[in-house]
Design a protein around this motif. Structure first.
Motif, short mmCIF file in Angstrom:
data_model
loop_
_atom_site.label_atom_id
_atom_site.label_comp_id
_atom_site.label_asym_id
_atom_site.label_seq_id
_atom_site.Cartn_x
_atom_site.Cartn_y
_atom_site.Cartn_z
N GLN A 92 0.83 -1.20 0.00
CA GLN A 92 0.00 0.00 0.00
C GLN A 92 0.87 1.26 0.00
N PHE A 93 2.02 1.18 0.66
CA PHE A 93 2.88 2.36 0.79
C PHE A 93 4.07 2.36 -0.18
N PHE A 94 4.50 1.18 -0.61
CA PHE A 94 5.70 1.12 -1.46
C PHE A 94 5.43 0.61 -2.87
N GLY A 95 4.25 0.09 -3.12
CA GLY A 95 3.93 -0.42 -4.45
C GLY A 95 3.15 0.56 -5.30
N TYR A 96 2.53 1.53 -4.66
CA TYR A 96 1.75 2.54 -5.36
C TYR A 96 2.38 3.91 -5.14
N SER A 97 2.41 4.71 -6.16
CA SER A 97 2.92 6.07 -6.06
C SER A 97 1.94 6.92 -5.26
N SER A 98 2.47 7.77 -4.41
CA SER A 98 1.61 8.69 -3.65
C SER A 98 0.94 9.71 -4.58
N GLN A 99 1.42 9.82 -5.81
CA GLN A 99 0.78 10.72 -6.78
C GLN A 99 -0.65 10.27 -7.09
N LEU A 100 -0.94 9.00 -6.84
CA LEU A 100 -2.28 8.48 -7.11
C LEU A 100 -3.32 9.01 -6.13
N TRP A 101 -2.88 9.43 -4.94
CA TRP A 101 -3.86 9.83 -3.93
C TRP A 101 -3.58 11.19 -3.27
N LYS A 102 -2.36 11.63 -3.21
CA LYS A 102 -2.06 12.89 -2.52
C LYS A 102 -2.77 14.05 -3.19
N GLY A 103 -3.43 14.88 -2.35
CA GLY A 103 -4.12 16.06 -2.85
C GLY A 103 -5.47 15.76 -3.47
N LYS A 104 -5.91 14.51 -3.41
CA LYS A 104 -7.20 14.11 -3.96
C LYS A 104 -8.04 13.54 -2.81
N THR A 105 -9.12 14.21 -2.48
CA THR A 105 -9.89 13.86 -1.30
C THR A 105 -10.39 12.42 -1.32
N PHE A 106 -11.06 12.01 -2.37
CA PHE A 106 -11.62 10.65 -2.44
C PHE A 106 -10.52 9.61 -2.39
N GLU A 107 -9.49 9.79 -3.21
CA GLU A 107 -8.40 8.82 -3.29
C GLU A 107 -7.62 8.73 -1.98
N THR A 108 -7.42 9.86 -1.31
CA THR A 108 -6.74 9.85 -0.01
C THR A 108 -7.59 9.12 1.02
N THR A 109 -8.88 9.34 0.99
CA THR A 109 -9.78 8.63 1.91
C THR A 109 -9.70 7.13 1.70
N ILE A 110 -9.73 6.70 0.44
CA ILE A 110 -9.64 5.27 0.12
C ILE A 110 -8.29 4.73 0.59
N HIS A 111 -7.21 5.48 0.36
CA HIS A 111 -5.87 5.06 0.79
C HIS A 111 -5.83 4.85 2.30
N VAL A 112 -6.38 5.78 3.05
CA VAL A 112 -6.37 5.70 4.51
C VAL A 112 -7.25 4.55 4.98
N VAL A 113 -8.45 4.45 4.44
CA VAL A 113 -9.39 3.40 4.85
C VAL A 113 -8.78 2.02 4.62
N PHE A 114 -8.20 1.81 3.43
CA PHE A 114 -7.62 0.50 3.15
C PHE A 114 -6.34 0.25 3.94
N SER A 115 -5.58 1.29 4.23
CA SER A 115 -4.41 1.11 5.10
C SER A 115 -4.84 0.63 6.48
N ILE A 116 -5.91 1.21 6.99
CA ILE A 116 -6.45 0.78 8.28
C ILE A 116 -6.98 -0.65 8.18
N PHE A 117 -7.67 -0.96 7.09
CA PHE A 117 -8.22 -2.30 6.89
C PHE A 117 -7.11 -3.34 6.81
N TRP A 118 -6.05 -3.09 6.03
CA TRP A 118 -4.95 -4.06 5.94
C TRP A 118 -4.28 -4.23 7.30
N THR A 119 -4.14 -3.13 8.05
CA THR A 119 -3.54 -3.21 9.39
C THR A 119 -4.42 -4.05 10.32
N TYR A 120 -5.71 -3.79 10.30
CA TYR A 120 -6.67 -4.53 11.14
C TYR A 120 -6.60 -6.02 10.84
#
Length: 130
Positions: A92-120
């Protein structure tokens, strides 16, 4: 712990079903129109099997939570699933470029939600193993 495995099972089944919308949402038809047929078909087939494995993991958690927590084989399966989802968290952090989500509200939300989900999931499965 069993309740957490059932929650994960439900979420994984939902995630598998969401994969049905990926081709349309990501406009794969347009993007893959210039790709060779073998690459296009490999991508679709691999995507199907990823969704299928996620679905089966979800069904396993929903139907066998008690066995996963209370048997030797179940604990080994939990360890493997924990390592699998931990690897997914790292990607999630090293396979995808942060350009895909940084500065984009929906994409950042998805990034955070799935980061939490993978951690859980990683923590739940590893704790179930222990």
């Amino acid at each position: 712990m069993e309740i957490h495995l059932r929650i994960i099972g439900t979420l994984l089944v939902m995630l598998a079903l969401v994969h049905l919308y990926f081709p349309r949402y990501f406009d794969w038809k347009r993007d893959f129109s210039t790709v060779s047929i073998v690459n296009r078909q490999m991508f679709y087939v691999h995507s199907f099997f990823i969704a299928f494995v996620v679905l089966l993991m979800g069904i396993l958690c929903l139907t066998s939570a008690q066995e996963l927590v209370n048997t030797s084989l179940g604990k080994k399966i939990c360890l493997c699933l924990g390592v699998f989802w931990l690897a997914r968290l790292v990607i999630q952090f090293f396979g995808y470029s942060s350009q895909l989500w940084k500065g984009k509200t929906f994409e950042t939300t998805i990034h955070v939600v799935f980061s939490i989900f993978w951690t859980y999931m990683s923590l739940t499965f590893i704790i179930a193993y222990l």
